[in-house]
Design a protein around this motif. Structure first.
Motif, PDB file in Angstrom:
ATOM      1  N   LEU A  45      21.617  71.910  41.762  1.00 56.72           N
ATOM      2  CA  LEU A  45      21.647  70.506  42.179  1.00 56.72           C
ATOM      3  C   LEU A  45      23.072  70.064  42.484  1.00 56.72           C
ATOM      4  CD1 LEU A  45      19.058  69.117  39.628  1.00 56.72           C
ATOM      5  CD2 LEU A  45      18.798  69.115  42.126  1.00 56.72           C
ATOM      6  N   TYR A  46      24.018  70.491  41.672  1.00 59.00           N
ATOM      7  CA  TYR A  46      25.421  70.164  41.941  1.00 59.00           C
ATOM      8  C   TYR A  46      25.836  70.726  43.305  1.00 59.00           C
ATOM      9  CZ  TYR A  46      30.414  69.739  41.843  1.00 59.00           C
ATOM     10  OH  TYR A  46      31.706  69.412  42.204  1.00 59.00           O
ATOM     11  N   ALA A  47      25.520  71.984  43.549  1.00 59.50           N
ATOM     12  CA  ALA A  47      25.888  72.615  44.821  1.00 59.50           C
ATOM     13  C   ALA A  47      25.273  71.874  46.008  1.00 59.50           C
ATOM     14  CB  ALA A  47      25.454  74.078  44.822  1.00 59.50           C
ATOM     15  N   THR A  48      24.042  71.406  45.856  1.00 55.68           N
ATOM     16  CA  THR A  48      23.339  70.727  46.940  1.00 55.68           C
ATOM     17  C   THR A  48      23.804  69.290  47.153  1.00 55.68           C
ATOM     18  OG1 THR A  48      21.373  72.066  46.539  1.00 55.68           O
ATOM     19  CG2 THR A  48      21.045  70.021  47.760  1.00 55.68           C
ATOM     20  N   THR A 104      14.782  63.308  40.393  1.00 52.57           N
ATOM     21  CA  THR A 104      13.989  62.824  39.261  1.00 52.57           C
ATOM     22  C   THR A 104      14.904  62.653  38.043  1.00 52.57           C
ATOM     23  OG1 THR A 104      13.481  65.040  38.445  1.00 52.57           O
ATOM     24  CG2 THR A 104      11.943  64.088  40.081  1.00 52.57           C
ATOM     25  N   ASP A 105      14.409  61.957  37.034  1.00 54.10           N
ATOM     26  CA  ASP A 105      15.167  61.815  35.785  1.00 54.10           C
ATOM     27  C   ASP A 105      15.516  63.196  35.220  1.00 54.10           C
ATOM     28  OD1 ASP A 105      14.492  59.156  36.196  1.00 54.10           O
ATOM     29  OD2 ASP A 105      13.606  58.870  34.209  1.00 54.10           O
ATOM     30  N   SER A 106      14.573  64.096  35.269  1.00 49.43           N
ATOM     31  CA  SER A 106      14.779  65.448  34.775  1.00 49.43           C
ATOM     32  C   SER A 106      15.890  66.167  35.551  1.00 49.43           C
ATOM     33  CB  SER A 106      13.461  66.216  34.879  1.00 49.43           C
ATOM     34  OG  SER A 106      13.643  67.586  34.760  1.00 49.43           O
ATOM     35  N   GLN A 107      15.893  66.016  36.857  1.00 49.68           N
ATOM     36  CA  GLN A 107      16.937  66.651  37.664  1.00 49.68           C
ATOM     37  C   GLN A 107      18.303  66.039  37.379  1.00 49.68           C
ATOM     38  OE1 GLN A 107      14.913  66.019  41.444  1.00 49.68           O
ATOM     39  NE2 GLN A 107      14.743  68.244  41.714  1.00 49.68           N
ATOM     40  N   ILE A 108      18.355  64.725  37.219  1.00 47.09           N
ATOM     41  CA  ILE A 108      19.626  64.076  36.879  1.00 47.09           C
ATOM     42  C   ILE A 108      20.116  64.576  35.524  1.00 47.09           C
ATOM     43  CG2 ILE A 108      20.678  61.860  36.242  1.00 47.09           C
ATOM     44  CD1 ILE A 108      19.047  60.605  38.556  1.00 47.09           C
TER      45      ILE A 108
END
Length: 144
Positions: free
Chosen positions: A38-41, A104-108
């Motif tokens: 997610l950071y990379a994206t 999503t909250d989970s991804q954050i």
């Protein structure tokens, strides 16, 4: 029951358990590196592939005091973005950071935990519950 029948049943039971455990570990390993992905994206194009930031234009997220000092605000910053002045490691910045309403909250939570525990940051990871509660403060929680 014969002795060989007993052993073959035990072998089947062990094989079944191993298959189940391997299947479960696959579920967990799929999300194991989600924060880094997610950071990379979503973040690396501005904050750098190693969290180094961009000179005095975009703040670093590696080895930074801001992540520890603003823990309660970080989930909402990721979700809603921010604008206005801030200071990171004694350097003043004043740029706009876009929000990521699509996460999503989970991804954050996974993204922030990646930042909390990498590149010289040694902060306590978030729980999904904590991140969702903090997102609720800015009407940013999606409950996922």
């Amino acid at each position: 029951m014969s002795r060989t029948g007993l052993f073959s049943r035990a072998g089947l039971a062990v094989a079944g358990c191993v298959t189940l455990l391997l299947g479960l570990s696959g579920c967990f390993t799929e999300r194991q590196n989600e924060g880094a992905k997610l950071y990379a994206t979503h973040c690396a194009s501005c904050h750098g592939d190693q969290g180094q930031g961009l000179e005095r234009l975009i703040p670093a997220v590696a080895k930074t005091d801001y992540i520890a000092l603003h823990r309660a605000e970080l989930p909402c910053i990721v979700r809603k973005g921010m604008k206005g002045p801030l200071t990171v490691n004694g350097i003043a910045y004043n740029q706009v950071m876009p929000g990521h309403e699509d996460l999503t909250d989970s991804q954050i939570t996974n993204l922030l935990n990646f930042l909390q525990t990498n590149w010289g940051n040694t902060n306590q990871p978030y729980t999904i519950r904590e991140a969702s509660e903090l997102l609720g403060r800015c009407n940013g929680s999606d409950g996922q």
